[in-house]
Motif scaffolding. Structure first.
Motif, mmCIF file in Angstrom:
data_model
loop_
_atom_site.group_PDB
_atom_site.id
_atom_site.type_symbol
_atom_site.label_atom_id
_atom_site.label_comp_id
_atom_site.label_asym_id
_atom_site.label_seq_id
_atom_site.Cartn_x
_atom_site.Cartn_y
_atom_site.Cartn_z
ATOM 1 N N PRO B 54 -10.586 -11.300 -24.875
ATOM 2 C CA PRO B 54 -10.049 -12.231 -23.873
ATOM 3 C C PRO B 54 -8.739 -11.747 -23.258
ATOM 4 N N PHE B 55 -8.633 -11.941 -21.947
ATOM 5 C CA PHE B 55 -7.444 -11.526 -21.192
ATOM 6 C C PHE B 55 -7.018 -12.684 -20.303
ATOM 7 N N SER B 56 -5.719 -12.802 -20.103
ATOM 8 C CA SER B 56 -5.182 -13.956 -19.364
ATOM 9 C C SER B 56 -5.566 -13.961 -17.887
ATOM 10 N N ASP B 57 -5.832 -12.791 -17.300
ATOM 11 C CA ASP B 57 -6.068 -12.715 -15.855
ATOM 12 C C ASP B 57 -7.304 -11.881 -15.529
ATOM 13 N N PRO B 58 -8.483 -12.376 -15.947
ATOM 14 C CA PRO B 58 -9.713 -11.578 -15.827
ATOM 15 C C PRO B 58 -10.271 -11.554 -14.398
ATOM 16 N N LEU B 59 -9.981 -10.465 -13.711
ATOM 17 C CA LEU B 59 -10.253 -10.331 -12.282
ATOM 18 C C LEU B 59 -11.734 -10.385 -11.912
ATOM 19 N N ASP B 61 -14.155 -11.961 -13.521
ATOM 20 C CA ASP B 61 -14.900 -13.062 -14.117
ATOM 21 C C ASP B 61 -14.794 -14.356 -13.343
ATOM 22 N N GLY B 62 -15.920 -15.063 -13.320
ATOM 23 C CA GLY B 62 -15.983 -16.386 -12.708
ATOM 24 C C GLY B 62 -15.468 -17.450 -13.674
ATOM 25 N N GLN B 66 -13.822 -17.032 -17.493
ATOM 26 C CA GLN B 66 -12.370 -17.213 -17.426
ATOM 27 C C GLN B 66 -11.923 -18.372 -18.330
ATOM 28 N N ASP B 130 -11.823 -3.114 -14.470
ATOM 29 C CA ASP B 130 -10.770 -2.773 -13.506
ATOM 30 C C ASP B 130 -10.234 -1.357 -13.699
#
Lengths: 411, 269
Positions: B54-59, B61-62, B66, B130
C-alpha cells in the motif's frame, strides 16, 4: 540549460508515470519544443499577457515598509494585479495556447487555494475549452469564494474525497483524469512540478516575472537586487521570479515555506529540512514523507503552500547551494498581512505574506544600501474569511450571521 | 534456481491452458487477512498472485484499490510486513508471488535492497507502474531485478505507440501486463471497445506472454480478452467483495474469495 539529461535537474525531475501517459507527455514535450521555436507563439503569448492578463505587473518601492523596518530598501513585485489576482494566469495562458495548438478541447486542473484553477477556468472561458477542476474537500471548505467564481466561469469543480483531501490529492485526481482522457484533454498543471515537460514549461512561462523584476529594478535603482524573496508551495512563482537571476551569483534567492504551527509532523509544510528525496506524482524531488515513503500530512494557514512536494528544479538549486529556504509561521504571516496592508496599501495573499513575514525578520539587519525584492505572488481577497477569523472581527461575524439568516429564509 | 513465474508459464503452455492472476493489498482488510487470502487464492486456482504494497498516493489505481491502500495504511500496514508475509506465504503456496509497488516505496527502501529482500522472501516478479522503461533504467531498477532473478513486468497500454511497444518489448521479462483501457484500475468501467485490436497489435511486438488487466470483473469479461492473451488479471473485483466484510473475519474473507474465484476459473479451460 541546467538539465543534466532530458527532464532532469541534477538528480531531480524525470518522468515517473504509468506507461499509458508516456505517449501524451511525449506529444506535449514535442509540441512545446515546436512552440518555443515559433516566434508567432511567443508573440501571441506576449500579446495576451499585455492585453488580457495585465502585464507587466508593477514593481513598487515599499517606502513606508522600508521606513518601518529601518533596514534594506524593499521593493514589491505585485503579481496580485494580474486579472485573476495571482501569477498563475501567466502559465495558464501559455498552456492554453499550447493546448489549442495541439487540438485539445478540454482542460483539467488541480488546485489548492483555488488561484490556479480560477486562472484555468478563466482561460477556458476565454478560449472556449471545457474545464474540469479537482479540488480537495478540505480546500473547497476554506476557499468557497474561488469555487463560486470558477463555477460562474463555466468550470466543473469536482471535490476530491480521498487522502488528505488537499492539493496533493487533487494533483493525483487530475493525473488520473488525464490518464483516461489525454486524447482530447490537456492537463493544465499549476506548478513547476510533475512529470517532464511540466517543470520546464511552467518555469519558462513564469520566468517573465523575474525578467520584469530585472528590467524594472534596473530602471529604478540601476542595479541587480541583493535578494529576491518568494513563497514556495510547489514553486511556480518562486522559480519564475528566481529563474532569470540564477546566473547572477550576487543575487541571493530565498524561498519561504509554510512554517505552519510548529515543527511536528503535520504542523507545517517545510520540505527543508524535514523532507527527503522521493518519487511521487510523476517526478523525483524532495517530499515530506515517513520511513515507508508514505506522504506526510501538512498544514498551513494558506491552502496554496501546504503541499508535501516541491518543484524539482528548486530542489536541485537548493542542493547546489544556489537558493536557500526559510519559513514563516502562521501567526507571523497574519502580522505580515496586517503590516503590508497598513504601510503599503497592498493586501497580499496569505501565501505571498510568508515572503513578507520573512523579510520583516531579516530586512532590519541589512544596511540601507541593500535592495530586497519580495514577489507578492497574489492578492488577498480570496482570504477574506480566514483573515476575518484570524483578526477575530466581530462585525464581520455579525454580517455573516445576517447573510446566513437571509439565505435561510430564502430556502 | 528457476523462477516460479517461468515454471508456471511453462506449465500453462504445456497444458494449453490460460492463466489467472489475482490481487491482494497487503494489510487489507487486515494484516491477518493477507496470508489467508493468498492461500485461498492459491487453492482456488490462481496462477499468479500480486501482493500490492500500500502507498499513500497510488497514481494508477481507481477508488477501490486506493481506498484499500488507505485503509491498510491506517490499520498499521508497513512496507516490512509485505516482506514478512511474502516469506511466510511463498513457502505455503504453489502460485508464484509478485510485488506490485509504487516507485517511491522501492526508492525509499533502496532499489537494490528491495530487489534483494523481495527475492529472498520468495517473490518472483515486480510490477512498478510508475517506473516506465527509461525511469526504470535511470533508477538502476532493471539491473537490480536481473541481479536478483526477479522478472520485471512491463506495462503496455492502448495508448502505446509502435515505438513504445518495441521499446518495452526489449526490457520485458516473464510476461507483459497490458492495460485493457486508458484509465485507472477498477471493476466498474469495463473494457475499451477496441481492446482486441490493441491486444493483437501488442502481441506482434512481444516475445513474452501477455496478461490483461483493468476492468476484468467477471467470467464474461475474462472470456472477452482471453482469446487474445495468456493471463487474465482480476484485482478490484476481488477487493470489492471484501469491502463489506468485517476486517477481523478472516475465514469469511477467504470463503468469499474462493467462492468468487470459482465463478471465474471455468473461463480458463
Amino acid at each position: 540549460m541546467p538539465e543534466s539529461s532530458p527532464g532532469y535537474f541534477g538528480g531531480f525531475g524525470g518522468r515517473y508515470v504509468p506507461e499509458v501517459l508516456i505517449p501524451a507527455l511525449e506529444e506535449l514535450d514535442q509540441a512545446y519544443r515546436e512552440a518555443r521555436a515559433d516566434p508567432g507563439f511567443a508573440a501571441e503569448f506576449a500579446h495576451l499577457l499585455a492585453t488580457f492578463a495585465g502585464r507587466p505587473t508593477p514593481l513598487t518601492f515599499a517606502g513606508r515598509l522600508t521606513e518601518a523596518l529601518g533596514g534594506a530598501r524593499i521593493y514589491l513585485k505585485n503579481e496580485g494585479v494580474n486579472i485573476t489576482g495571482a501569477h498563475k494566469i501567466t502559465h495558464c495562458l501559455g498552456q492554453a495556447l499550447l493546448a489549442k495548438r495541439m487540438g485539445r478541447t478540454r482542460l483539467v486542473a488541480e488546485t489548492g487555494a483555488g488561484q490556479h484553477a480560477l486562472a484555468t477556468a478563466t482561460v477556458a472561458a476565454k478560449f472556449g475549452f471545457e474545464c474540469t477542476v479537482y479540488m480537495g474537500e478540505v480546500d473547497i471548505a476554506r476557499q468557497r469564494p474561488n469555487v463560486f467564481m470558477m463555477e460562474r466561469l463555466g468550470a466543473t469543480v469536482v471535490p476530491v474525497r480521498y487522502g488528505s483531501r488537499t492539493l496533493k490529492d487533487a494533483v493525483n485526481a487530475a493525473l488520473k483524469d488525464y490518464i483516461a482522457s489525454s486524447a482530447d484533454t490537456h492537463y493544465l498543471l499549476g506548478s513547476a512540478l510533475g512529470p517532464h515537460p511540466y517543470p520546464t514549461m511552467v518555469r519558462d512561462f513564469q520566468s517573465v516575472v523575474g525578467q520584469e523584476i530585472m528590467t524594472q529594478l534596473g530602471q529604478a535603482e540601476g542595479r541587480l537586487p541583493g535578494y529576491v524573496v518568494a513563497c514556495v508551495g510547489g514553486g511556480s512563482n518562486a522559480i519564475g521570479a528566481f529563474g532569470p537571476f540564477v546566473p547572477h551569483e550576487s543575487v541571493r534567492l530565498v524561498g519561504v515555506e509554510a512554517g505552519g504551527k510548529g515543527d511536528g509532523t503535520g504542523e507545517h509544510a517545510q520540505r527543508f529540512p524535514h523532507g527527503r528525496t522521493g518519487i511521487v506524482e510523476g517526478y523525483k524531488s524532495v517530499f515530506l514523507q515517513d520511513d515507508d515513503g508514505q506522504l506526510s500530512p501538512t498544514h498551513s494557514i494558506s491552502a496554496g503552500l501546504d503541499y508535501p512536494g516541491i518543484g524539482p528544479e528548486l530542489a536541485w538549486l537548493h542542493e547546489q547551494g544556489r537558493i536557500s529556504f526559510a519559513y514563516a509561521r502562521d501567526d507571523a504571516v497574519i502580522k505580515a498581512v496586517d503590516l503590508l496592508a497598513r504601510t503599503e496599501g497592498i493586501w497580499p495573499a496569505l501565501e505571498s505574506a510568508h515572503a513578507v513575514a520573512h523579510v520583516i525578520e531579516f530586512a532590519p539587519r541589512l544596511g540601507r544600501d541593500e535592495v530586497v525584492v519580495i514577489n507578492i505572488s497574489g492578492r488577498g481577497d480570496k482570504d477574506l474569511f480566514i483573515l476575518a477569523d484570524a483578526f477575530a472581527d466581530q462585525e464581520f461575524y455579525a454580517f455573516l450571521r445576517t447573510e446566513a439568516e437571509r439565505h435561510g429564509q430564502q430556502d | 534456481m528457476a523462477n516460479r513465474i517461468d515454471e508456471r508459464l511453462a506449465a500453462l503452455a504445456a497444458g494449453r491452458r490460460k492463466g489467472l492472476m489475482t490481487h491482494v493489498v497487503v494489510g487489507y482488510p487486515s494484516l491477518a487477512s493477507t496470508s489467508a487470502l493468498i492461500v485461498a487464492m492459491d487453492e482456488a486456482g490462481a496462477d499468479f498472485i500480486e501482493l500490492q504494497i500500500p502507498f499513500s498516493d497510488p497514481l494508477a489505481d481507481g477508488p477501490t484499490i486506493q481506498s484499500a491502500c488507505e485503509a491498510a495504511i491506517e490499520r498499521g500496514a508497513r512496507v516490512r510486513d509485505a516482506f514478512t508475509i511474502a516469506a511466510e506465504s511463498s513457502a505455503r503456496v504453489q502460485a508464484p508471488l509478485l510485488f506490485m509497488a509504487y516507485a517511491n516505496t522501492v526508492y525509499r527502501y533502496g532499489t537494490e535492497a528491495f530487489c534483494r529482500d523481495a527475492a529472498a522472501a520468495g517473490i518472483s516478479g515486480l510490477i512498478v507502474p510508475d517506473l516506465p522503461a527509461e525511469a526504470a533504467r535511470h533508477e538502476g531498477y532493471l539491473d537490480a531485478c536481473r541481479r536478483h532473478g526477479l522478472h520485471n513486468i512491463v506495462t503496455l497500454a492502448p495508448t502505446s505507440t509502435v515505438g513504445r511497444m518495441a521499446a518495452n518489448a526489449t526490457v520485458a521479462s516473464g510476461f507483459a501486463y497490458c492495460m485493457s483501457r486508458r484509465g485507472v484500475t477498477g471493476a466498474q468501467l469495463g473494457l475499451a471497445p477496441d481492446v482486441q485490436a490493441y491486444l493483437q497489435r501488442a502481441r506482434q511486438h512481444l516475445t513474452v506472454p501477455m496478461a490483461v488487466g483493468f476492468g476484468i470483473s467477471d467470467r464474461a469479461r475474462m472470456e472477452q480478452v482471453l482469446p487474445y492473451c495468456d493471463i487474465a488479471t482480476v484485482g478490484s473485483a476481488l477487493i470489492d467483495r471484501l469491502a463489506g466484510l468485517e476486517p477481523g473475519d478472516v475465514a469469511r474473507q477467504a470463503d468469499t474469495t474462493r467462492a468468487f474465484m470459482r465463478t471465474l476459473t471455468p473461463a480458463l479451460a
